[in-house]
Every structure is written in structure tokens, then in C-alpha cells.
Design a protein around this motif. Structure first.
Motif, short mmCIF file in Angstrom:
data_model
loop_
_atom_site.label_atom_id
_atom_site.label_comp_id
_atom_site.label_asym_id
_atom_site.label_seq_id
_atom_site.Cartn_x
_atom_site.Cartn_y
_atom_site.Cartn_z
N SER A 260 0.82 -1.21 0.00
CA SER A 260 0.00 0.00 0.00
C SER A 260 0.85 1.26 0.00
O SER A 260 0.49 2.27 -0.61
CB SER A 260 -0.94 0.00 1.20
N ASN A 261 1.99 1.21 0.70
CA ASN A 261 2.83 2.40 0.75
C ASN A 261 3.48 2.70 -0.60
O ASN A 261 3.76 3.84 -0.93
CB ASN A 261 3.90 2.27 1.84
N GLN A 262 3.71 1.65 -1.40
CA GLN A 262 4.27 1.86 -2.73
C GLN A 262 3.25 2.56 -3.63
O GLN A 262 3.60 3.46 -4.40
CB GLN A 262 4.69 0.52 -3.36
N SER A 263 2.00 2.15 -3.50
CA SER A 263 0.94 2.80 -4.27
C SER A 263 0.81 4.27 -3.87
O SER A 263 0.64 5.15 -4.72
CB SER A 263 -0.39 2.08 -4.05
N ALA A 264 0.91 4.53 -2.56
CA ALA A 264 0.84 5.91 -2.07
C ALA A 264 2.02 6.72 -2.58
O ALA A 264 1.87 7.89 -2.97
CB ALA A 264 0.79 5.92 -0.55
N LEU A 265 3.21 6.11 -2.57
CA LEU A 265 4.41 6.80 -3.05
C LEU A 265 4.30 7.14 -4.53
O LEU A 265 4.67 8.24 -4.96
CB LEU A 265 5.65 5.93 -2.80
N ASP A 266 3.78 6.21 -5.32
CA ASP A 266 3.59 6.46 -6.75
C ASP A 266 2.66 7.65 -6.97
O ASP A 266 2.88 8.49 -7.85
CB ASP A 266 3.03 5.22 -7.44
N GLY A 267 1.60 7.72 -6.16
CA GLY A 267 0.66 8.84 -6.26
C GLY A 267 1.31 10.16 -5.90
O GLY A 267 1.06 11.19 -6.55
N GLU A 268 2.16 10.15 -4.87
CA GLU A 268 2.83 11.38 -4.45
C GLU A 268 3.81 11.86 -5.51
O GLU A 268 3.94 13.07 -5.75
CB GLU A 268 3.55 11.14 -3.12
N ILE A 269 4.50 10.93 -6.16
CA ILE A 269 5.43 11.30 -7.22
C ILE A 269 4.70 11.93 -8.39
O ILE A 269 5.18 12.89 -9.01
CB ILE A 269 6.24 10.06 -7.68
N GLN A 270 3.50 11.43 -8.70
CA GLN A 270 2.72 12.02 -9.77
C GLN A 270 2.28 13.45 -9.44
O GLN A 270 2.22 14.32 -10.31
CB GLN A 270 1.49 11.15 -10.06
N GLN A 271 1.97 13.70 -8.17
CA GLN A 271 1.51 15.04 -7.77
C GLN A 271 2.65 16.05 -7.68
O GLN A 271 2.49 17.21 -8.08
CB GLN A 271 0.80 14.95 -6.41
N LEU A 272 3.78 15.63 -7.13
CA LEU A 272 4.93 16.52 -6.97
C LEU A 272 6.19 15.73 -7.36
O LEU A 272 6.96 15.30 -6.51
CB LEU A 272 5.01 17.01 -5.52
N PRO A 273 6.40 15.54 -8.66
CA PRO A 273 7.43 14.60 -9.14
C PRO A 273 8.85 14.96 -8.74
O PRO A 273 9.60 14.07 -8.30
CB PRO A 273 7.26 14.63 -10.66
N LEU A 274 9.25 16.22 -8.89
CA LEU A 274 10.65 16.57 -8.65
C LEU A 274 11.07 16.30 -7.22
O LEU A 274 12.02 15.55 -6.96
CB LEU A 274 10.89 18.05 -8.99
N TRP A 275 10.37 16.91 -6.26
CA TRP A 275 10.83 16.84 -4.88
C TRP A 275 10.60 15.49 -4.24
O TRP A 275 11.40 15.05 -3.40
CB TRP A 275 10.20 17.95 -4.05
N ASN A 276 9.55 14.77 -4.63
CA ASN A 276 9.37 13.42 -4.12
C ASN A 276 10.44 12.48 -4.64
O ASN A 276 10.91 11.59 -3.93
CB ASN A 276 7.97 12.90 -4.47
N THR A 277 10.85 12.67 -5.90
CA THR A 277 11.92 11.85 -6.47
C THR A 277 13.25 12.17 -5.82
O THR A 277 14.01 11.27 -5.44
CB THR A 277 12.01 12.06 -7.99
N VAL A 278 13.54 13.47 -5.68
CA VAL A 278 14.80 13.89 -5.04
C VAL A 278 14.87 13.37 -3.61
O VAL A 278 15.91 12.84 -3.18
CB VAL A 278 14.92 15.43 -5.06
N TYR A 279 13.77 13.49 -2.88
CA TYR A 279 13.77 13.04 -1.49
C TYR A 279 13.93 11.53 -1.40
O TYR A 279 14.73 11.02 -0.59
CB TYR A 279 12.46 13.46 -0.81
#
Length: 224
Positions: free
Chosen positions: A116-135
Motif C-alpha cells: 500500500s505504501n508503494q501505491s501511495a508513493l507512486d501517487g505522491e510522485i505524480q503530484q509533486l514529481p521533482l521533490w518526491n523523487t529527489v527526497y
């Protein structure tokens, strides 16, 4: 000071350091939440996250090296990178990939659920791709290796013995897995197995930069 009181203080200190890291993650979550609603507020949260991330890095690095100066029977330090060690590190990375590929196959064949956390992470990357990826790729590996490997072993399993190493690796990986799922489930075992490889890498190379590099490669692979 009694052993129980000393361990209680160590547990309290570790939980506090964990809370600091999680607080920084919450700032990123808030920035993501407002990414498509309020750009100005998103920028403020991102700025606060970056400032706190820098503070966490300084705190973790200082405390880790301070502890090693006080007591370091395993002789942790900086071990020079060479082709032999790089090859061994790549083998550890292949092992982590094998775990992930095997797990993904079990998910594909509906034998295990999607984390479930992977699905949530994928959603967060779609919403704010740069900073979620960098983090996720740059910040998280450094913070989590200092916390779950470096500081964890310094606090609780600092003795250089076979049982201390084995139990330390097991508990480190288990905590790492639990905090990625926030519940004990079969998925916890998946993340714990990755944590065990990272902990083993840290103890084998005796240099936290190697487990950080391995963690970085693993997270980079996940988002590529």
C-alpha cells in the motif's frame, strides 16, 4: 547508571531521532498535498523541508561520528573505494534486485498484495514529481542509513561479536520493514529483507557510505 535505565535512554533518543526524520517527511507530504491547489503554500513547505533536511543531516552526521569516537570496536570509518569493493557492492545490489523481482512476480501472480505504501508513493510522485523523487532517491537513503544502520548499531548493538551482529542485523531490518508498512504484514517481510541486506552491507564494509550507496541505487532503480 543501571543497564535498564541506560537502554531506556537510548530507546528514547532513537525514537526522538526517528521523529525528527518523520517530521521532515511530513513537510514533504504537506507540500505534495497542496501541489495542485496552492503553489505558494507548496513552495513554503518545500523550503521548510529542505531547511529541516539540512539540519537533520548535520545532526545525524555529528552524532554518528561522535559515537564512533567514543566507542568503535568494529573500526567503522572510511574504507577506500576500489574495484574489488565496488564489485562486491554490485553483488549486494543484484541481491536486492533479486528480492524485488521475486516479490513483484508473487504480486503479479496474485499470491501477494501490492504494498500500500508503494501505491501511495507512486501517487505522491505524480503530484509533486521533482521533490518526491529527489527526497526518495537522495535524501531518504542518507537519513535512513544513518538512523537504521549507523545510529541504531551504535545505540544498541555496538559490541563486536557474532551474536551482536546477527541479532542487530535482524532487528534493524525488522524495524526498517515495520516503519515502511506501519503494521506487521507479509509486506513487512519484503522491506525487512531489504533492510537485512543493507545492514549486512554496513557491517561487512564497515563504512556507512557503502550502505548509503546501495540504498541510493535501490531507490533510483525503483523510480527509473
Amino acid at each position: 547508571m543501571s543497564y535498564i535505565k541506560r537502554q531506556g535512554l537510548r530507546i528514547g533518543a532513537f525514537v526522538l531521532l526517528l521523529a525528527v526524520y518523520l517530521s521532515d517527511s511530513i513537510l514533504l507530504e504537506l507540500a505534495t498535498k497542496y501541489a495542485n491547489k496552492n503553489a505558494a503554500l507548496t513552495d513554503k513547505y518545500v523550503g521548510a523541508m529542505l531547511i529541516m533536511a539540512a539540519s537533520v543531516l548535520v545532526l545525524y552526521t555529528w552524532l554518528y561520528h561522535r559515537q564512533l569516537k567514543q566507542y568503535n570496536p568494529r573500526h567503522f570509518g572510511h574504507q577506500a573505494f576500489n574495484w574489488h569493493r565496488i564489485t562486491q557492492l554490485l553483488l549486494a545490489f543484484i541481491l536486492m534486485l533479486a528480492v524485488q523481482i521475486a516479490w513483484s512476480q508473487l504480486i503479479t501472480h496474485h499470491l501477494l498484495p501490492m504494498p500500500s505504501n508503494q501505491s501511495a508513493l507512486d501517487g505522491e510522485i505524480q503530484q509533486l514529481p521533482l521533490w518526491n523523487t529527489v527526497y526518495g532517491v537522495l535524501f531518504a537513503p542518507v537519513f535512513e542509513e544513518y538512523l537504521f544502520r549507523g545510529l541504531f548499531f551504535n545505540f544498541f548493538f555496538s559490541k563486536n561479536s557474532l551474536w551482536s551482529n546477527l541479532i542487530g542485523v535482524f532487528v534493524s531490518g525488522l524495524i526498517f520493514g515495520y516503519l515502511h508498512t506501519m503494521a506487521f504484514s507479509v509486506t513487512t517481510l519484503f522491506y525487512a529483507s531489504l533492510g537485512w541486506v543493507l545492514a549486512g552491507t554496513y557491517l561487512y564494509f564497515k563504512d556507512i557510505r557503502y550502505s548509503i550507496t546501495l540504498h541510493f541505487l535501490n531507490n533510483l532503480w525503483a523510480v527509473v
